[in-house]
Each structure stands twice: as C-alpha cells, then as structure tokens.
Write a protein that holds these residues in place. Structure first.
Motif, PDB file in Angstrom:
ATOM      1  N   ARG A  82      -6.842   1.221  -4.063  1.00 42.74           N
ATOM      2  CA  ARG A  82      -6.838   1.346  -5.738  1.00 42.74           C
ATOM      3  C   ARG A  82      -7.813   2.052  -6.103  1.00 42.74           C
ATOM      4  NH1 ARG A  82      -5.134  -2.984  -9.579  1.00 42.74           N
ATOM      5  NH2 ARG A  82      -6.826  -3.550 -10.941  1.00 42.74           N
ATOM      6  N   THR A 141      -1.894  -5.029  -4.687  1.00 40.10           N
ATOM      7  CA  THR A 141      -2.287  -5.068  -3.382  1.00 40.10           C
ATOM      8  C   THR A 141      -1.325  -4.562  -2.384  1.00 40.10           C
ATOM      9  OG1 THR A 141      -3.524  -7.006  -3.842  1.00 40.10           O
ATOM     10  CG2 THR A 141      -3.105  -6.639  -1.728  1.00 40.10           C
ATOM     11  N   GLY A 149      -6.780  -2.998   1.553  1.00 39.74           N
ATOM     12  CA  GLY A 149      -6.402  -1.641   2.026  1.00 39.74           C
ATOM     13  C   GLY A 149      -6.949  -1.303   3.070  1.00 39.74           C
ATOM     14  N   ASN A 166      -3.015   0.548  -8.463  1.00 33.77           N
ATOM     15  CA  ASN A 166      -2.266  -0.010  -7.357  1.00 33.77           C
ATOM     16  C   ASN A 166      -2.642  -1.443  -6.986  1.00 33.77           C
ATOM     17  OD1 ASN A 166      -1.140   2.434  -6.270  1.00 33.77           O
ATOM     18  ND2 ASN A 166      -2.735   2.746  -4.846  1.00 33.77           N
ATOM     19  N   HIS A 181      -4.654 -13.593  -7.925  1.00 33.38           N
ATOM     20  CA  HIS A 181      -3.870 -12.407  -7.430  1.00 33.38           C
ATOM     21  C   HIS A 181      -2.681 -13.198  -6.888  1.00 33.38           C
ATOM     22  CE1 HIS A 181      -7.454  -9.722  -7.608  1.00 33.38           C
ATOM     23  NE2 HIS A 181      -6.886  -8.952  -6.877  1.00 33.38           N
ATOM     24  N   ARG A 182      -1.672 -12.573  -7.392  1.00 31.62           N
ATOM     25  CA  ARG A 182      -0.334 -13.174  -6.605  1.00 31.62           C
ATOM     26  C   ARG A 182       0.472 -12.210  -5.737  1.00 31.62           C
ATOM     27  NH1 ARG A 182       4.673 -11.605 -10.326  1.00 31.62           N
ATOM     28  NH2 ARG A 182       3.505  -9.662 -11.425  1.00 31.62           N
ATOM     29  N   VAL A 188     -21.558   2.905   3.305  1.00 38.97           N
ATOM     30  CA  VAL A 188     -21.507   4.361   3.858  1.00 38.97           C
ATOM     31  C   VAL A 188     -22.197   4.971   2.551  1.00 38.97           C
ATOM     32  CG1 VAL A 188     -20.045   6.146   4.310  1.00 38.97           C
ATOM     33  CG2 VAL A 188     -19.028   3.923   4.900  1.00 38.97           C
ATOM     34  N   GLU A 245     -18.344  -1.976   5.770  1.00 41.08           N
ATOM     35  CA  GLU A 245     -18.165  -2.715   4.343  1.00 41.08           C
ATOM     36  C   GLU A 245     -19.457  -3.078   3.824  1.00 41.08           C
ATOM     37  OE1 GLU A 245     -15.873  -3.867   1.917  1.00 41.08           O
ATOM     38  OE2 GLU A 245     -17.802  -4.384   1.006  1.00 41.08           O
ATOM     39  N   LEU A 268     -11.983  -6.516  -4.323  1.00 42.89           N
ATOM     40  CA  LEU A 268     -11.530  -7.254  -5.623  1.00 42.89           C
ATOM     41  C   LEU A 268     -10.540  -8.269  -5.385  1.00 42.89           C
ATOM     42  CD1 LEU A 268     -10.576  -3.959  -7.473  1.00 42.89           C
ATOM     43  CD2 LEU A 268     -12.466  -5.546  -8.101  1.00 42.89           C
TER      44      LEU A 268
HETATM   45  C1  LIG Z   1      -8.486  -8.946 -12.389  1.00 45.68           C
HETATM   46  C2  LIG Z   1      -7.653  -8.463 -11.360  1.00 45.68           C
HETATM   47  C3  LIG Z   1      -6.377  -9.306 -10.952  1.00 45.68           C
HETATM   48  C4  LIG Z   1      -5.432  -8.412  -9.885  1.00 45.68           C
HETATM   49  N1  LIG Z   1      -4.478  -9.148  -9.795  1.00 45.68           N
HETATM   50  C5  LIG Z   1      -3.589  -8.655  -9.072  1.00 45.68           C
HETATM   51  C6  LIG Z   1      -2.258  -9.388  -8.474  1.00 45.68           C
HETATM   52  O1  LIG Z   1      -1.910 -10.568  -9.198  1.00 45.68           O
HETATM   53  N2  LIG Z   1      -1.722  -9.065  -7.351  1.00 45.68           N
HETATM   54  C7  LIG Z   1      -1.935  -7.745  -6.727  1.00 45.68           C
HETATM   55  O2  LIG Z   1      -1.215  -7.560  -5.890  1.00 45.68           O
HETATM   56  N3  LIG Z   1      -3.079  -7.262  -6.974  1.00 45.68           N
HETATM   57  C8  LIG Z   1      -3.830  -7.592  -7.827  1.00 45.68           C
HETATM   58  N4  LIG Z   1      -4.946  -6.709  -8.298  1.00 45.68           N
HETATM   59  C9  LIG Z   1      -5.333  -5.496  -7.538  1.00 45.68           C
HETATM   60  C10 LIG Z   1      -5.928  -5.716  -6.222  1.00 45.68           C
HETATM   61  O3  LIG Z   1      -7.388  -6.425  -6.529  1.00 45.68           O
HETATM   62  C11 LIG Z   1      -6.299  -4.454  -5.538  1.00 45.68           C
HETATM   63  O4  LIG Z   1      -4.944  -3.681  -5.518  1.00 45.68           O
HETATM   64  C12 LIG Z   1      -6.856  -4.701  -4.170  1.00 45.68           C
HETATM   65  O5  LIG Z   1      -8.050  -5.371  -4.080  1.00 45.68           O
HETATM   66  C13 LIG Z   1      -7.163  -3.032  -3.617  1.00 45.68           C
HETATM   67  O6  LIG Z   1      -7.473  -3.026  -2.308  1.00 45.68           O
HETATM   68  P1  LIG Z   1      -8.557  -2.043  -1.687  1.00 45.68           P
HETATM   69  O7  LIG Z   1      -8.993  -2.180  -0.385  1.00 45.68           O
HETATM   70  O8  LIG Z   1      -7.840  -0.521  -2.202  1.00 45.68           O
HETATM   71  O9  LIG Z   1      -9.851  -2.044  -2.761  1.00 45.68           O
HETATM   72  P2  LIG Z   1     -10.876  -2.897  -2.945  1.00 45.68           P
HETATM   73  O10 LIG Z   1     -10.498  -4.351  -2.996  1.00 45.68           O
HETATM   74  O11 LIG Z   1     -11.650  -2.527  -4.169  1.00 45.68           O
HETATM   75  O12 LIG Z   1     -11.912  -2.786  -1.612  1.00 45.68           O
HETATM   76  C14 LIG Z   1     -12.819  -1.821  -1.545  1.00 45.68           C
HETATM   77  C15 LIG Z   1     -13.812  -2.103  -0.530  1.00 45.68           C
HETATM   78  O13 LIG Z   1     -14.768  -0.983  -0.335  1.00 45.68           O
HETATM   79  C16 LIG Z   1     -16.052  -1.565  -0.410  1.00 45.68           C
HETATM   80  N5  LIG Z   1     -16.989  -0.529  -0.577  1.00 45.68           N
HETATM   81  C17 LIG Z   1     -17.217   0.217  -1.890  1.00 45.68           C
HETATM   82  N6  LIG Z   1     -18.315   1.059  -1.669  1.00 45.68           N
HETATM   83  C18 LIG Z   1     -18.623   1.249  -0.493  1.00 45.68           C
HETATM   84  C19 LIG Z   1     -19.399   1.858   0.587  1.00 45.68           C
HETATM   85  N7  LIG Z   1     -20.189   3.179   0.124  1.00 45.68           N
HETATM   86  N8  LIG Z   1     -19.262   1.712   1.646  1.00 45.68           N
HETATM   87  C20 LIG Z   1     -18.643   0.485   2.280  1.00 45.68           C
HETATM   88  N9  LIG Z   1     -17.946  -0.128   1.514  1.00 45.68           N
HETATM   89  C21 LIG Z   1     -17.763   0.212   0.479  1.00 45.68           C
HETATM   90  C22 LIG Z   1     -16.059  -2.471  -1.339  1.00 45.68           C
HETATM   91  O14 LIG Z   1     -17.186  -3.275  -1.577  1.00 45.68           O
HETATM   92  C23 LIG Z   1     -14.740  -3.159  -1.281  1.00 45.68           C
HETATM   93  O15 LIG Z   1     -15.017  -4.479  -0.451  1.00 45.68           O
HETATM   94  C24 LIG Z   1      -5.953  -7.243  -9.285  1.00 45.68           C
HETATM   95  C25 LIG Z   1      -7.162  -6.659  -9.543  1.00 45.68           C
HETATM   96  C26 LIG Z   1      -7.881  -7.047 -10.475  1.00 45.68           C
HETATM   97  C27 LIG Z   1      -9.271  -6.366 -10.889  1.00 45.68           C
END
Ligand SMILES: Cc1cc2nc3c(=O)[nH]c(=O)nc-3n(C[C@H](O)[C@H](O)[C@H](O)COP(=O)(O)OP(=O)(O)OC[C@H]3O[C@@H](n4cnc5c(N)ncnc54)[C@H](O)[C@@H]3O)c2cc1C
Length: 512
Positions: free
Chosen positions: A457, A466, A40, A464, A87-88, A265, A59, A67
């Motif tokens: 998410r 990906t 995201g 949500n 993750h697909r 952060v 980060e 994730l």
């Molecule tokens: C088991 C599993 C299977 C999945 N399978 C699929 C799939 O098949 N297809 C699909 O589309 N999606 C899938 N997903 C969902 C997908 O992982 C998420 O939608 C996606 O990773 C969300 O992205 P994001 O950037 O919102 O959050 P995240 O990936 O959670 O990233 C957030 C980031 O913020 C960082 N952070 C946290 N706190 C701080 C702070 N204080 N300061 C700086 N950084 C910080 C974290 O370290 C992390 O890197 C799956 C999820 C899981 C758990």
C-alpha cells in the motif's frame, strides 16, 4: 455471532509447512531481503520460503502486521483485542482467497456485514441502497436528487466534461444532491481537504461503473445471472486480522527463514542499476545485509530518500510532494453487551470529530473477554501536526466518550472500563490533484534498479486493500522465482471492488 459457514478444523501446523519441517537450509545467506513485515512483505517471504529461497524480512516495529495488525490489552475483566480499524478480508481473486484460507486455516470465521451511515441522527444502509437512501432523505429531496442527476447527465452528454477532482467524479456518478448528502462530508473527513482538491482517481478506483443510473436500473430490472456480492459477508480470523500476518510470519520462521523485528532499514545501497545491500538499525547497532533480490513494502517516498548514492534532487523533491493521511484509533473497553449491531458505522456529522467506528465483538466473540463486555474502535482521520493529531491520548479518549454519550446516546459513562489511543502514520496515500507527476518521477527512479521491487500500500503509494497488497507481494516473489509480472497492473482495473461479476447496490466503495 454464529455463522453457518464457520467451522473448526483440527489444529493446523504452521502455515506452509504441512508439518514437514523447514525447507530452507539453516544459516543460508539471504537470497532475498524483504523490507517491512506488513501483510504485503510477509506474503512475499511466505511464498519464497515455500519455494526454499533463503529470505530475511526486516521490520522496524517490534511486531508484525503493519496497518493490519491486532493489538491486545489486558484488563481486570480479561483480554480485549483491537485491529487498527476493522479489517475484513475480501477479494475477487481466487488464488489470494486460497492463500488467505491456507494461512488462517482453523482460525477462519465468516462474518455477516451490516453497515450503516449515521447522519443528522438518521441511519442509512451502507453501501447506499438506492431505495433506502431515497426513503431516508424524504420525497422532496429525493425528487430534487433525481432531477439534478438527470440534468447533470444531459449536460455531460451535450458537453462532455473532464473528470479531474473527487467532486467532479461524485457529481458525475450521483448528481449534486446525493454528492452533498452522502459523499462530500465524509470524504472531507477522510482526506482533510475539500473534494475539489482531491483527485477523481480515488472514486474511479473504488466505485467505477457505479452510478445512480445503474442503481435505479438494478432496482427496477434486477440483474440476471449469478450475483456474487462481496458485501454481505466476509472472512475474518477469529482472534483479529493481525493473525493473518502473525501466521504468515510463523510459517516463514518454521520454514527456516527469519522475520527480524526492531530492524529498521536506514539505507539501501546501490551500484549501477542494482541494489547490493541494506543497512539496518537494531538495538545492537547497525548491520549491513547483502542479497541478490530486494522487495520493499516501506513507504515508497521513504525508499526513494534512503537509496545511496542519493537520488537526484528533483526525485527527492517529488517524494516530498507525495503525502499520506494518518489515522488515530481510540479503543474503548466497555462493560456493556452491545452498542450497535453494525459491522461499521460511518459518521458523517461534521460536529463529531471521528469518521467511523466498529465493534470488534460483532466480528468475532473472541475479541472481548466475555459476553457481558464489548468494545469500540473509533477512527479519527488526521494529519500529523493537525488539531486531532496533537491531542493527548487522554483528550482523545475523553472526546470520544463525550461524542458517544452526549451526541449519539450510545452508552453511559459508568459503562466505560477504559480506553487508549493508537497512532498509525501514513495510513492512506493521498491522491491530491496533481499527485501523478511526482509519483511518476519517484517510480521512474526506483524502477531503474533491476533487482528491487516495491509492493503493498504505502510501498506502491496506491490505495491497496490487503488483497491487492498481498497480490503485489505474491507476484514480486513469483518474479524472483522466474515469472514475469507487472506489479503496476495490480488494482489498476476499473471495476467496482465489492462486487464480483454483477453489480448490486450503489456505493462509494467502502474506504479502508
Ligand atoms: C483504518 C484502516 C482500515 C483498513 N481496513 C481494511 C479492510 O477492511 N480490509 C482490507 O483488506 N484492508 C484494509 N486496510 C488496508 C490494509 O491495512 C493494507 O492494505 C495493508 O496493511 C497493507 O499492507 P502492507 O504490507 O503493504 O503495508 P503495511 O501494513 O503498512 O506494512 C508496512 C510495514 O513496513 C514497516 N516499515 C516502515 N518503514 C520501515 C523501515 N524503514 N524498515 C523496516 N520496516 C519498515 C512498517 O512498520 C510496517 O510494518 C485498512 C487500512 C486502514 C488504515
């Protein structure tokens, strides 16, 4: 593994650059701070970088991808790669599809999907195909399932019921027998709570419009028109889903912006209704970074707690009432060619502690060192401090191996090269009944800052995938570029996620 749509293009430059070099003047002070380098946050930074906006991504972890990252493990047999649960890539949104293709470029694969449910030693297709499911449960139980579904429909028509819980929603859509057989056990494994304590929102978000009735209708009178199913095949980066984030980060850096790792952060500073700066902790100490715009993908609950001046006590309290479900993956490396042909295998049995596994080699041959090897990513849904979370890595690996050998007969002990566990906290926002009220309070507070947007998410506290996570990132960037998008509308539609335009099989929507 070969797929007719898989091809290799010539080596591509860092995504977004078209080989033309940086678009942001080196050393510019950031216009935008992005918190979190999951897909995201990186999507926001990628889009802003392409528009030449000075941006810094902060980060906390020493890696990108959140994730959706991919972990590498070197062994004497060569390198194994593991997602945090497979993750697909799938989406109904063409703009997001184009972005995914642009970023992953020559590393893109098309993968066929075959997933099954394992329950009581039997296999059923997943998502449930009605004929297959009824066959698996036998004529007597099938007749009972149809009869009690019909009774439920009639009763709900005579006296409409309010759908409050996950249990209400499943029974309404599939009747009590199919709910108990195919939905209750697995949902309770995923959420760690009885289905009558979980909100029906999750079901409506994942499988709205699907029901036993629509499935039977479709089986008897196949839908006319073009069916675009997102179920049977999907896109995947050759070396693991984490490459999507890594390549976006490469693009951001190549365009002259910065993705700073190990920069958590700690504080978000505000004046009136504007955010002015953040404080980050790095191994060199703390640093204050000012900017005009702020995008947060860090957990929404945490964001509310680190804003200064501090949020009112009732907002802090509300943020603590919102909970996440955690996940541990146990990654096994095997000297065996294949365990199952499945993309995922969903394990409903209560005596088996894990909920699902996938075999990365079935997604891409590059995930294992060679054809004589395979691997498994086994998912344990848990909550920090519970009986699963508190198991040691050694116990988790041993428990997994025992289940796979003794209960499921999938391998022998001498085929196991090794294993390790990865703990991913805050993997699933939990829609526990009543969550809307505290969530509304937190969103109202965070939403008052006119130059702060929350995305993703955990960042939106919304289930949500990906695609929706990056959609919020994309729209947040577009808002900074002068457009007007309401991020809360993303993933708010009520159509079944896995089918574009026309429904096909019946299912709870794959959980991810
Ligand atoms: C088991 C599993 C299977 C999945 N399978 C699929 C799939 O098949 N297809 C699909 O589309 N999606 C899938 N997903 C969902 C997908 O992982 C998420 O939608 C996606 O990773 C969300 O992205 P994001 O950037 O919102 O959050 P995240 O990936 O959670 O990233 C957030 C980031 O913020 C960082 N952070 C946290 N706190 C701080 C702070 N204080 N300061 C700086 N950084 C910080 C974290 O370290 C992390 O890197 C799956 C999820 C899981 C758990």
């Amino acid at each position: 593994m070969e797929h007719p749509r898989n091809g290799r293009a010539a080596g591509a430059p860092a995504p977004g650059t078209n080989g033309s070099g940086p678009t942001v003047a080196p050393g510019s002070p950031p216009n935008t701070v992005v918190m979190g380098a999951g897909p995201g946050g990186l999507c926001s930074a990628y889009v802003l970088s392409k528009a030449g906006i000075p941006t810094v991504v902060l980060e906390k972890a020493p890696f990108v991808g959140g994730l959706a990252r991919t972990i590498k493990r070197q062994t004497e047999h060569g390198e194994f790669k593991f997602d945090i649960g497979g993750h697909r890539w799938f989406t109904k949104n063409d703009e997001l599809n184009d972005l995914f293709r642009e970023v992953v470029a020559d590393e893109l694969l098309w993968v066929n999907r075959i997933s099954r449910i394992y329950f009581d030693g039997r296999y059923v297709d997943y998502p449930l195909k009605i004929s297959n499911a009824l066959k698996a449960i036998g004529p007597f139980t099938s007749a009972r399932a149809m009869a009690d579904y019909a009774r439920t429909r009639v009763a709900h028509r005579v006296k409409p019921v309010e759908i409050v819980s996950m249990e209400d929603a499943y029974i309404d859509q599939f009747g009590p027998t199919l709910y108990k057989l195919f939905f209750q056990r697995y949902s309770e494994k995923v959420w760690g709570l009885p289905c009558d304590r979980m909100s029906g929102d999750w079901v409506s978000q994942r499988s709205k419009g699907m029901s036993l009735l629509t499935a039977v209708k479709d089986a008897v009178i196949p839908s006319k028109g073009k069916v675009v199913s997102l179920i049977d095949e999907f896109m995947y980066p050759r070396d693991g889903f984490g490459r999507f984030s890594e390549r976006m980060a490469d693009g951001v850096n190549a365009m002259g912006n910065d993705v700073r790792l190990g920069a958590g952060v700690d504080k978000v500073h505000c004046e009136g209704n504007r955010v002015t700066a953040v404080t980050v902790s790095t191994d060199r100490g703390t640093e204050r970074i000012e900017a005009d715009n702020f995008i947060s993908s860090i957990p929404l609950t945490l964001l509310a707690q680190i804003i200064e001046p501090s949020a009112p006590a009732d907002v802090i309290e509300a943020s603590k009432q919102l909970t996440f479900r955690d996940i541990i993956t146990v990654n096994l490396m095997l000297k065996k060619r294949q365990v199952t042909p499945d993309t995922w295998l969903y394990v409903h049995d209560r005596n088996i502690l894990f909920g699902r596994f996938h075999e990365p080699k079935n997604w891409s041959a590059a995930m294992v060192p060679g054809d004589e090897n395979t691997s498994l990513v086994v998912e344990y849904f848990c909550t920090r401090g519970d009986h699963i979370w508190t198991m040691t890595e050694e116990q988790l690996v041993e428990q997994t191996v025992k289940h796979l050998i003794n209960d499921m007969g999938f391998m022998t002990r001498d085929e196991v090269i090794g294993g390790f566990a990865v703990r991913a906290p805050r993997a699933y926002p939990s829609y526990v009944i009543g969550y809307e009220k505290p969530l509304g309070k937190v969103k109202d507070f965070v939403g008052q800052f006119e130059n702060l947007q929350y995305i993703g998410r955990g960042g939106s506290f919304r289930y949500n995938n990906t695609d929706h996570s990056i959609e919020t990132g994309l729209l947040a960037a577009k808002n900074i570029l002068g457009e007007h998008h309401d991020l809360d509308q993303v993933n708010a539609d009520k159509e079944y996620h896995e089918i574009k335009r026309v429904e096909e099989p019946v299912g709870a929507g794959s959980h991810a």
